[in-house]
Each structure stands twice: as C-alpha cells, then as structure tokens.
Design an enzyme around this catalytic site. Sequence first.
Site, short mmCIF file in Angstrom:
data_model
loop_
_atom_site.label_atom_id
_atom_site.label_comp_id
_atom_site.label_asym_id
_atom_site.label_seq_id
_atom_site.Cartn_x
_atom_site.Cartn_y
_atom_site.Cartn_z
CG HIS A 51 -14.66 -5.76 -4.62
ND1 HIS A 51 -13.98 -6.13 -5.74
CD2 HIS A 51 -13.81 -4.96 -3.93
CE1 HIS A 51 -12.77 -5.57 -5.74
NE2 HIS A 51 -12.65 -4.85 -4.65
NE ARG A 53 -13.97 -3.36 -8.60
CZ ARG A 53 -12.76 -3.60 -9.08
NH1 ARG A 53 -11.82 -2.67 -9.07
NH2 ARG A 53 -12.47 -4.77 -9.60
NE ARG A 57 -14.99 -0.12 -10.96
CZ ARG A 57 -14.00 -0.72 -11.63
NH1 ARG A 57 -14.25 -1.83 -12.30
NH2 ARG A 57 -12.79 -0.23 -11.63
CG HIS A 58 -19.60 -2.73 -7.88
ND1 HIS A 58 -18.98 -2.98 -6.69
CD2 HIS A 58 -18.83 -3.32 -8.84
CE1 HIS A 58 -17.89 -3.68 -6.92
NE2 HIS A 58 -17.75 -3.90 -8.21
CD GLU A 78 -14.28 -9.64 -3.75
OE1 GLU A 78 -15.34 -10.29 -3.83
OE2 GLU A 78 -13.69 -9.20 -4.73
CD GLU A 159 -12.93 -16.22 -3.42
OE1 GLU A 159 -13.31 -15.78 -2.32
OE2 GLU A 159 -13.48 -15.93 -4.49
CG HIS A 202 -12.84 -13.97 -11.35
ND1 HIS A 202 -13.02 -12.74 -10.76
CD2 HIS A 202 -12.74 -13.73 -12.67
CE1 HIS A 202 -12.99 -11.80 -11.68
NE2 HIS A 202 -12.83 -12.37 -12.84
N1 PXP Z 1 -14.34 -13.92 -5.65
C1 PXP Z 1 -13.62 -12.79 -5.70
C2 PXP Z 1 -12.52 -12.60 -4.70
C3 PXP Z 1 -13.88 -11.79 -6.66
O1 PXP Z 1 -13.13 -10.68 -6.73
C4 PXP Z 1 -14.95 -11.99 -7.55
C5 PXP Z 1 -15.28 -10.93 -8.57
O2 PXP Z 1 -15.57 -9.73 -7.96
C6 PXP Z 1 -15.70 -13.16 -7.43
C7 PXP Z 1 -15.36 -14.12 -6.50
C8 PXP Z 1 -16.88 -13.42 -8.29
O3 PXP Z 1 -16.54 -13.45 -9.64
P1 PXP Z 1 -17.69 -13.42 -10.72
O4 PXP Z 1 -18.41 -12.12 -10.55
O5 PXP Z 1 -16.95 -13.53 -12.01
O6 PXP Z 1 -18.59 -14.60 -10.46
#
Ligand code: PXP
Length: 256
Positions: A51, A53, A57-58, A78, A159, A202
């Site tokens: 992701h 952002r 931040r990461h 993402e 998703e 998530h």
């Molecule tokens: N899928 C999406 C779209 C997300 O935003 C995230 C978290 O960044 C995840 C999956 C993965 O979630 P987790 O880090 O809680 O396993």
Amino acid sequence: MNTRLGKKSLRLGVNIDHVATIRNARGGDHPDPVRAAELVASVGADGITAHLREDRRHIRDDDMRRLKEELDLPLNFEMAATAEMLKLCTEVQPHACCIVPENRTERTTEGGLDVAGQHNFIAPFVRELIDAGIRVSLFVDPERRQIKAAKSTGASVIEIHTGAYYEATAATDPARIKTELEKIQTIAAFADELGLEVHAGHGLTFHNVQPVAVIPQIVELNIGHFLVGEAIFMGLAEAVKEMKRLMQDARSGGHY
Ligand code: PXP
C-alpha cells in the site's frame, strides 16, 4: 453453493507494508520489503500486496518499482484514488490495483471504499486504470449496494473488508462473529453471481482465517499485519507456510 463454481483454489497475497514500517523506524534500508517479498514467494505466497500511502509511512515509490521489476509474483498495488497515485500506478504497471479509502489520521484502512456514495468520482478513475491495462479491485464493506456500485464501475474484482469480522473475533463474541461471517458469505455469493472476482482481507490471523477461507467464492486472501508480527516469533517463512496450510485445509474440507 453456486454450481458453476466447482472448487476454486484460494491464493494468499502477502502484504509486506509492515516490513517497511520497521525499516522506516530507523531510516536506512533494513529490513528490505523486497527481500521479504522474495522470501515469501519462495515458500508459497501467491502474490504481494503493498500500500503506497499518501504520507509514505511505510512503502515508498521506489519499493513499488522494485517489487514490480525484481519479483516474479503478481503485484497488487494498493492506493487511494488520487491523481498522484494514478500516475505512479500507471507508471509501475502492476498486475492489479486495489483502491482503498485513505485518511491521514487512521492507523490502518478503517473501512471500505464508499463506491455507492462516490460513484461519479470513482467510476472514471477505475476507467483510467482499465484503459492503462491494469485490473482493478475495489476494497468494500460487505454491503450489497457497494457491490452493485463496484460492478457498475467496470472493476473486475472486489475485496471484502473483513475488519468487522476481525473485531468480533478479537472480542470473542460468538453472536457478532456469526453475524459478520454471514455478511461476508452472503456478499461473496452476491458478488460472484454478478461476475466479480472475490477477494477478502484485513485483520486475518491463524485463529480466524479458516471460516473465511472456506467460503467457496473467495479466491484470494490478503494478509499482512499478523504475518509480519508472527514473524518475530516463528519467522516470516514459517508464518506464511502455516497460513497457507490453514487456508488449504479449510478449503479442502478439513475440520477447524
Ligand atoms: N487488504 C487491504 C485492501 C488492506 O488495506 C489491508 C491492510 O492494509 C489488508 C488487506 C491486510 O490487512 P492486515 O494487515 O490486517 O492483514
């Protein structure tokens, strides 16, 4: 079960954001998220999610470029629906792009994208990505109106945000767990009926993954925080192997 489904296989996409979180805590290059991605690829991960952002931040821009160039696994990019991200994503040309809502003050992605409420904005954004040859996934809460709206943008994947299910499992509240799981089951079947590919993620852990993994329409789970956290205790490779074993056991009808 939808009879045209047969038994679909279930992929594990590993989200390596928090390897970059640890790297950034000190600056410098260690631990390298691309090295983590190579490691998880070698033990059975089916894809990598990262992701980018707005506040970096990461994951950073260069991580995305390297993940695309140096890895053989599909990259799921993402991002929020912004002009800056559209430009970077079309430049990197990942296998797929997952659009998520983003809020600077949140610690993680707190809710799904409001595709129904922001359709006039999101639909043309999705179209630009599709025209650039990128498949698009929309991260949505398990609600019918969001799935219908997602379908009408032209996106091919949704998703399902499993955050509410995670909260219920963390609270060990059986009634809430049942309710949240039923929402995910119903929405997965509905999205599949509409011809959308169904992913979920998530807050998934060794302890709560199997009831989600068993849902037949879901073909991909994206998991990050738990795997990177568990890597401290058992190592990243072992954590990924155990997650895949649990997913496959559930999918092949094992008990959980
Ligand atoms: N899928 C999406 C779209 C997300 O935003 C995230 C978290 O960044 C995840 C999956 C993965 O979630 P987790 O880090 O809680 O396993």
